[in-house]
Structure formats: C-alpha cells, structure tokens
Design a protein around this motif. Structure first.
Motif, PDB file in Angstrom:
ATOM      1  N   GLY A   1       9.909   7.444   9.995  1.00  0.00           N
ATOM      2  CA  GLY A   1       8.670   6.825   9.497  1.00  0.00           C
ATOM      3  C   GLY A   1       8.548   5.659   8.547  1.00  0.00           C
ATOM      4  O   GLY A   1       9.232   5.830   7.795  1.00  0.00           O
ATOM      5  N   SER A   2       7.668   4.575   8.785  1.00  0.00           N
ATOM      6  CA  SER A   2       7.714   3.642   7.599  1.00  0.00           C
ATOM      7  C   SER A   2       7.491   4.058   6.298  1.00  0.00           C
ATOM      8  O   SER A   2       7.926   3.509   5.374  1.00  0.00           O
ATOM      9  CB  SER A   2       6.968   2.398   8.273  1.00  0.00           C
ATOM     10  N   THR A   3       6.478   4.826   6.039  1.00  0.00           N
ATOM     11  CA  THR A   3       6.056   5.565   4.887  1.00  0.00           C
ATOM     12  C   THR A   3       7.398   6.230   4.067  1.00  0.00           C
ATOM     13  O   THR A   3       7.786   5.622   2.915  1.00  0.00           O
ATOM     14  CB  THR A   3       5.180   6.493   4.893  1.00  0.00           C
ATOM     15  N   ASN A   4       8.258   6.996   4.751  1.00  0.00           N
ATOM     16  CA  ASN A   4       9.363   7.407   4.355  1.00  0.00           C
ATOM     17  C   ASN A   4      10.399   6.542   3.992  1.00  0.00           C
ATOM     18  O   ASN A   4      11.304   6.585   3.076  1.00  0.00           O
ATOM     19  CB  ASN A   4      10.108   8.433   5.405  1.00  0.00           C
TER      20      ASN A   4
ATOM     21  N   GLU B   1       0.962  -1.353   0.080  1.00  0.00           N
ATOM     22  CA  GLU B   1      -0.091   0.182  -0.079  1.00  0.00           C
ATOM     23  C   GLU B   1       0.865   1.272  -0.001  1.00  0.00           C
ATOM     24  O   GLU B   1       0.436   2.195  -0.791  1.00  0.00           O
ATOM     25  CB  GLU B   1      -0.790  -0.013   1.194  1.00  0.00           C
ATOM     26  N   LYS B   2       2.028   1.202   0.925  1.00  0.00           N
ATOM     27  CA  LYS B   2       2.950   2.414   1.003  1.00  0.00           C
ATOM     28  C   LYS B   2       3.473   2.589  -0.228  1.00  0.00           C
ATOM     29  O   LYS B   2       3.882   3.743  -0.407  1.00  0.00           O
ATOM     30  CB  LYS B   2       3.652   2.415   2.219  1.00  0.00           C
ATOM     31  N   LYS B   3       3.891   1.657  -0.834  1.00  0.00           N
ATOM     32  CA  LYS B   3       4.682   1.831  -2.093  1.00  0.00           C
ATOM     33  C   LYS B   3       3.732   2.577  -3.162  1.00  0.00           C
ATOM     34  O   LYS B   3       4.305   3.173  -3.838  1.00  0.00           O
ATOM     35  CB  LYS B   3       4.923   0.409  -2.730  1.00  0.00           C
ATOM     36  N   LYS B   4       2.593   2.257  -3.346  1.00  0.00           N
ATOM     37  CA  LYS B   4       1.675   2.905  -4.031  1.00  0.00           C
ATOM     38  C   LYS B   4       1.684   4.549  -3.733  1.00  0.00           C
ATOM     39  O   LYS B   4       1.711   5.299  -4.694  1.00  0.00           O
ATOM     40  CB  LYS B   4       0.180   2.419  -4.002  1.00  0.00           C
TER      41      LYS B   4
END
Lengths: 249, 249
Positions: free
Chosen positions: A99-102, A76-79
DNA sequence: ATAAATTTTGCATTATTTTGCGTTTTTTGA
DNA sequence: TCAAAAAACGCAAAATAATGCAAAATTTAT
C-alpha cells in the motif's frame, strides 16, 4: 500526390534525419507551407511526431519508467505516517503490508533505526533496501502484479512463522461493525496471518476510509492495537472507534 | 537548426562533459549568446539542468528516488540481450538472476509472451510486473541491499525445487579454465542452484567480462549451453569458447 | 455521367515566436 | 573596491504559425 503519401514521406524523412523542417518539406514536395503545417498538425495530434517551431521532431518515447511509483496525496500521507514513527524502536521485528501509505512510511523511517523488517511489497522492499541498518526480508511468492505484492500460500506460510513485535497494515476499509475489510480475498488472508504473528497491530489510513466496507474481512476492531489517521485523535468522527478501545494516534 | 535540436544537443553535451559553457555553445552552434542563455533558462525551468554563471551544470540527481535504477551503457546491453529474445517461447518456465543486463532483458521481453518467470531480483520483478501475460514468482529471502536481490538458504531451497526450461544468468566474470565466477559466495551458490534447476543455461554479458576471474566458482564452461555477448559469434576473441562446445549467439 | 457535397489547398491577413542588438544590472575574481 | 565578464532587460526585425476565406480537387449520390 496523396495526403497519405505525403505523411509517409514525412515520417520516413523524420526517421532519417531525426527532424523535418517545414520550409524544406514545402520545397521538396512542391506544396505550400500551409499544407505542410496542416500535415504536421495532423501527425502531431496522432502522436506520430511532435510539432515544434519551424518543423517537427520525433516523439520522445516516454520512458514509461516502471520504477517511479505515483503516490496520490503524498504530502497528506506523510502527515499520517509521521505520527507513527514514534512506534518504532531499535531491535524490533516488524512486518509491513503493501500500500502507498506504508510506502510513504518506509520512506520516512529514520536511517539510524536498527530493526528487522519483513515485507511482501516490492516497492517497500526497494525503498527499505536504502536503509543501511535494517535487516530486510522479502516474503516471496506469486506476484499480484497491479499491487506489486506477493500473495498466496507461500506468503502465508512464511508470515505465520514470524514472531514480530509490531506490524503495520494498510487498510482498504474500516468500520465499527466489521472492522478491517479488504477488496481481495488473498490479501485479507495474508493480513490475518500478519495480525496473528504480531504482538502489536497498527493500521494507518486516511479518514476517507472510515466507515466503509469491502467484501473480505480481515479482523475485528478489537484486534487492532493502534490506528493512525490524518484526523486529530479527539475528532468527533473517531468517537466510536475510541470507545472500542483501540488506541488512536 | 530547430530549437528542439539545440536543446537536445545541449543536453547531450551536458552529459558528455558534465557541464556546458555559454560562449562555447554560441560558437559551436553559431548563434548569439543570448539565444543560448534563453535555451539554458528554458531547460533550467524544466529542471533538465541547472543554470550557473557562465553556463550550466547537471541537475544534482535527487537520489531521493530509489526507484530509478541507473543502467550503465544501456544501449550496448540492449544489443546484447535482443539477440537472446529468440530463446524465449510461450509456456516456458524461466529463472532469471539479477544484474543490469538481465534487467534490460526483462524490459525487452515482448508483452505477448506467456511464460512463468522466477526471479530473486527486485528491479527485475518490478519490471516484469508490467507484463500482463507473465506469471511472476518472486523468490523471497534476506535482501542483499546493494544488489537488490535476495540471497541465502531460503532462496536456494526454492530454486532447487524449480523445474525450469531455461535460466538466464548474469555473469561477473568468465574464462576458459574456471568458467563462470562470482564476487560473492552467496550469489555463486544461488547461481549453482539455478543451473541445476534448468534444462538450458544462458549467460549474457559484455565482452569485457571475457577472460576475467572472481573468487567464487559457479560452473564450468561446459555447463553453459549458450552465451550471448556484444561480439559477433565468430569473433576471434570467442574462438576458444566456441571450441569448448558452448553455443554462441 | 453529372451535380451536389465535402475535402483539400493556397493565399492574404493577423498573431505569435524567435532572435540579435544595445543598454543596464549583476556576478566574479583580482 | 574595481574592472571585466556574464546575464537580464527592452526592443525591433525576421521567421513561423494560425485564421478566415475562396478556388480547386475529390468524393458521393442520384
């Protein structure tokens, strides 16, 4: 022979031989195999050994590798973050929060990108140290252990001296009125400094962060230049954010 | 022989020889090839190896994961560093350099130790961030990517202001005449600063580093307080080092 | 101390897993 | 393309495990 004795014997034998065999134990202790199996099952449920067909072996200590960081909903975050790749250009000076998104973003940064990146996140620094063309500067200070980032005055001081083209800020919460807000006070201060130091401010987060609130304010919505979410930019949920003038990717 | 044992044997053999051959295994373990094949299939489905025609080979390690750091001869290094654990006490201020030996050391630091640790190594910081009772301070600066450590003036400046009780310095090379020497100039400078900043200087390394030399000097032997190797402290190879007055663990 | 309650143990039965063999299919190298 | 080697498949025998049950041993309460 007491059950406790048997268990002790089994554990000793297990350490000696790295394994125990049900039939051998039954013979050695002069008990039925059923009893031995029950013992083994008991010890297994206590995680003292691992029962296998025919006997038991030592529990393989889960190497508890500190280094493999679990990222929830990585796909999801890759998108989300792949949308933001277009914001990257050669010779930029970039600041990245934790943060994991970063972290996912860092993984996807193309290996031919030549840039200078400042970060205070251990995992992100580890990730970026794989990129041959990035000048990586780690902002030191006292470690906040759970988040694996540095915090405090040392960090602020360094950040406030940076002149960055763009910064990528993870978000705990965002809403129309308060803008970005954070759980921790110290992190909120650091992020304020990041925003001050950067020409352009980008925040990436999943839609479930929308319209939530945390105790410590970071910045107004108007101070953000771009937000990136998993939603379509023209999704109804983003209507009000669009009106505030922030660019939505 | 238990199935679990066989699997272990196969995996060990695989690491030793980089491959295993079905017929050889059947012979060595005195089992039918069918059984071996079934084992191989099982291990393959667990992604522990890759089955090929005739046997199996190692899984091409997904180097994708930056975070699992390979430590060569980890068991050997554990033996070395565990000797040094006795040098740790509560409330010490400690500086740790980088290097895999120090990383192993970090792993073995007891979780109840209360101390303040400064480091400029990413992996060591990751490791220590698991320790609940350690105040961890990361020394920021420009990253030297291959070694995953920060280097340069920023590091020196911070280190030179520390007042540490003890520092643990990895060693590239050591010999009687030149003392500690390093491959990289920048690292040598940082280590000099570490030594200046610490009351006690400890260096841990395997015996094959003894009597070798690198271009950049760090310090004389007399500036080291303690060295820790895999050898017995009274081993003949350490004779001359003993004479120089350095304490050998 | 004694009886009741609980736990442990061994046995018979049933279910599951493992293993080796014969056969067929696939892969490899000439 | 062909022959040899290896693998896959189905199958049956052997080994091991799980289950229910009753006897034995141990603990607990009176």
């Amino acid at each position: 022979m007491l059950k406790a004795e048997r268990h002790k014997y089994i554990m000793t034998k297990l350490i000696e031989d790295q394994k125990v065999v049900t039939t051998d134990l039954a013979l050695a202790l002069d008990l039925s195999e059923d009893t031995i199996r029950r013992d083994l099952n008991e010890l297994d449920s206590k995680k003292l050994l691992e029962k296998v067909y025919g006997g038991a072996v030592q529990v393989k200590e889960k190497s508890a590798n500190v280094f493999d960081i679990a990222i929830s909903e990585e796909e999801e975050k890759k998108k989300i973050v792949s949308k933001a790749l277009s914001l990257l250009h050669d010779d930029q000076v970039i600041i990245m929060s934790g943060g994991s998104t970063n972290l996912v973003f860092a993984k996807l940064i193309p290996s031919d990108l030549k840039a200078t990146i400042y970060t205070y996140s251990l995992p992100i620094a580890m990730q970026l140290s794989q990129h041959p063309n990035i000048d990586l500067i780690f902002i030191g200070g006292k470690m906040q252990k759970n988040a694996m980032v540095t915090i405090g005055m040392d960090v602020i001081q360094v950040v406030s001296k940076i002149k960055a083209d763009i910064c990528f800020i993870g978000a705990s919460s965002i809403n129309i009125k308060q803008g970005l807000t954070e759980v921790g006070y110290e992190i909120s201060i650091v992020k304020k400094a990041m925003i001050e130091a950067s020409d352009r401010v980008v925040s990436m987060f999943s839609a479930d962060k929308l319209n939530t609130k945390m105790p410590h304010g970071v910045c107004e919505l108007t101070q953000l230049d771009t937000i990136v979410t998993d939603l379509d930019p023209y999704d109804a949920k983003l209507e009000e954010y669009r009106k505030s003038g922030v660019f939505i990717l």
